[in-house]
Design a protein around this motif. Structure first.
Motif, short mmCIF file in Angstrom:
data_model
loop_
_atom_site.label_atom_id
_atom_site.label_comp_id
_atom_site.label_asym_id
_atom_site.label_seq_id
_atom_site.Cartn_x
_atom_site.Cartn_y
_atom_site.Cartn_z
N GLU A 82 15.75 3.56 -15.43
CA GLU A 82 14.58 2.69 -15.52
C GLU A 82 14.39 1.91 -14.22
N GLU A 83 15.47 1.40 -13.68
CA GLU A 83 15.37 0.63 -12.43
C GLU A 83 15.13 1.54 -11.23
N MET A 84 15.65 2.75 -11.28
CA MET A 84 15.37 3.70 -10.20
C MET A 84 13.90 4.08 -10.20
N ASP A 85 13.34 4.30 -11.38
CA ASP A 85 11.90 4.59 -11.47
C ASP A 85 11.08 3.41 -10.94
N ARG A 86 11.53 2.20 -11.25
CA ARG A 86 10.83 1.01 -10.79
C ARG A 86 10.82 0.94 -9.26
N ASN A 87 11.88 1.42 -8.63
CA ASN A 87 12.04 1.29 -7.17
C ASN A 87 11.90 2.62 -6.42
N LYS A 88 11.25 3.59 -7.05
CA LYS A 88 11.17 4.92 -6.44
C LYS A 88 10.39 4.93 -5.12
N ASP A 89 9.53 3.94 -4.92
CA ASP A 89 8.77 3.87 -3.68
C ASP A 89 9.28 2.79 -2.73
N ASN A 90 10.35 2.13 -3.12
CA ASN A 90 10.93 1.09 -2.28
C ASN A 90 11.78 1.74 -1.19
N PRO A 91 11.51 1.48 0.09
CA PRO A 91 12.23 2.16 1.17
C PRO A 91 13.74 1.94 1.15
N VAL A 92 14.21 0.89 0.47
CA VAL A 92 15.66 0.66 0.43
C VAL A 92 16.35 1.59 -0.55
N PHE A 93 15.53 2.31 -1.37
CA PHE A 93 16.14 3.23 -2.32
C PHE A 93 15.45 4.59 -2.40
N ALA A 94 14.19 4.66 -2.03
CA ALA A 94 13.37 5.86 -2.23
C ALA A 94 14.02 7.17 -1.78
N PRO A 95 14.73 7.22 -0.62
CA PRO A 95 15.32 8.50 -0.19
C PRO A 95 16.37 9.04 -1.16
N LEU A 96 16.87 8.21 -2.08
CA LEU A 96 17.89 8.64 -3.03
C LEU A 96 17.32 8.91 -4.42
N TYR A 97 16.02 8.97 -4.50
CA TYR A 97 15.37 9.19 -5.79
C TYR A 97 15.24 10.69 -6.06
N PHE A 98 16.10 11.22 -6.94
CA PHE A 98 16.11 12.64 -7.29
C PHE A 98 16.03 12.78 -8.81
N PRO A 145 17.14 -4.68 -5.15
CA PRO A 145 17.06 -3.22 -5.30
C PRO A 145 17.88 -2.44 -4.29
N GLU A 146 18.18 -3.02 -3.15
CA GLU A 146 19.02 -2.30 -2.19
C GLU A 146 20.40 -2.00 -2.75
N LEU A 147 20.84 -2.80 -3.73
CA LEU A 147 22.16 -2.59 -4.32
C LEU A 147 22.17 -1.48 -5.37
N LEU A 148 21.00 -0.96 -5.72
CA LEU A 148 20.95 0.18 -6.63
C LEU A 148 21.70 1.37 -6.05
N VAL A 149 21.75 1.45 -4.73
CA VAL A 149 22.47 2.53 -4.06
C VAL A 149 23.91 2.59 -4.56
N ALA A 150 24.54 1.44 -4.72
CA ALA A 150 25.94 1.38 -5.15
C ALA A 150 26.10 1.97 -6.55
N HIS A 151 25.19 1.62 -7.45
CA HIS A 151 25.32 2.10 -8.83
C HIS A 151 24.99 3.59 -8.92
N ALA A 152 23.99 4.04 -8.17
CA ALA A 152 23.66 5.46 -8.18
C ALA A 152 24.80 6.29 -7.59
N TYR A 153 25.37 5.82 -6.49
CA TYR A 153 26.50 6.52 -5.86
C TYR A 153 27.68 6.61 -6.82
N THR A 154 28.03 5.50 -7.43
CA THR A 154 29.20 5.45 -8.31
C THR A 154 29.05 6.39 -9.49
#
Length: 313
Positions: A82-98, A145-154
């Motif tokens: 849900e949070e990834m969808d919310r930030n799918k266009d945010n440059p701090v996370f968008a490249p990791l949206y798969f 939202p930049e910290l979403l990277v940590a949760h997605a990676y983990t």
């Protein structure tokens, strides 16, 4: 939880929770992927030594506990995606949206339908430890939202690594169908080569425009994510110790009489909704299934019949 693990098939513990199977000569020590790899080593080691993980890798996993772990995963990934969808266009996370390749929520719904039936939503609830994890994910997605990277990676890098070992362990230990019902969570149908995809994912992480401080915060958040996972492991381990053999075989979990059942985060509401905490019916059914109790009951019936016959005579 049940995904970010890497071990050896056949029950040996091996190494788990280590995602970086191959060395990449193109990375720099300051790249985010390297910082995460080095900065979470201690968390890796601690997580792989939790009792729940060690038991699982040895194939000592109770079916009811596996079902509860699947429930925990459902609530966790629902929040994360849900949070990834919310930030799918945010440059701090968008490249990791798969979403097509990685998202797990729909696969978990299939698993829950298999284990709990079509009315699965009425039979599951978010545990206390999982809720804390979910709350943190929502906070990050909405405020950092930049910290979403940590949760997605983990989560996802583990799903593509040791999670594939756990799929085989669970299928064998729980005698799940060869058609892969109950383990859809581990199936990534839109990723043909997991190793190549993980390399792409790490490259995307390293290309994010992040300063040193933000990278350090992401590493700190990844360690926090591991702690949340370990809290869920510990919660499941405690619940597992209270399950009877009947529950191990997939029956209704019966409290063993130790402690207060109302403190159990998974069963209190379920029991209350069915027949109340400490339900006499379930306790009587469980007791009646014991061979010794059955023998006593037969003897009692025989005595009662004899007494009735004597009275009639």
């Amino acid at each position: 939880m049940l995904s970010a693990m890497e071990g050896s098939e056949g029950g040996e513990e091996g190494e788990i929770l280590h995602y970086e199977e191959t060395e990449d000569n193109n990375v720099s020590p300051t790249d985010l992927s390297e910082l995460l790899k080095e900065g979470t080593k201690e968390s890796h080691d601690r997580a792989e030594n939790t009792q729940f993980v060690k038991d699982f890798l040895k194939g000592r996993i109770k079916k009811e506990l596996f079902k509860l772990a699947t429930v925990a995963l459902y609530f966790t990934y629902s929040a994360l995606e849900e949070e990834m969808d919310r930030n799918k266009d945010n440059p701090v996370f968008a490249p990791l949206y798969f979403p097509l390749e990685l998202h797990r929520r729909e696969a978990l719904v299939k698993d829950l339908k298999y284990f709990y039936g079509e009315d699965w939503k009425e039979n599951v609830q978010c545990s206390e430890a999982t809720q804390q994890y979910v709350d943190r994910i929502h906070h990050v997605g909405q405020h950092e939202p930049e910290l979403l990277v940590a949760h997605a990676y983990t989560r996802y890098m583990g799903d593509l690594s040791g999670g594939q070992v756990l799929k085989k362990v669970a299928q064998r230990a729980l005698k799940l169908p060869s058609t892969e019902e109950g383990i859809q969570f581990y199936m990534f149908d839109n990723i043909s080569n997991a190793q190549q995809f993980k390399q792409l994912y790490r490259a995307r992480m390293n290309a994010l425009d992040l300063d040193k401080n933000t990278k350090e915060r992401i590493v700190e958040e990844a360690n926090r994510a591991f702690r949340f996972n370990m809290q869920v492991f510990d919660e499941l381990d405690k619940i597992g110790r209270s399950l009877t053999e009947e529950a191990q075989d997939g029956g209704f979990p019966v409290h063993d009489g130790k402690g207060d059942i109302r403190k159990c985060p998974y069963y209190a509401d379920k029991l209350a909704g069915k027949a109340g905490p400490g339900c006499p019916y379930h306790a009587a059914v469980a007791l009646a299934k014991q061979p010794l109790v059955q023998l006593v009951l037969v003897a009692c019936v025989a005595v009662a019949v004899g007494a009735a016959a004597w009275y009639i005579l």
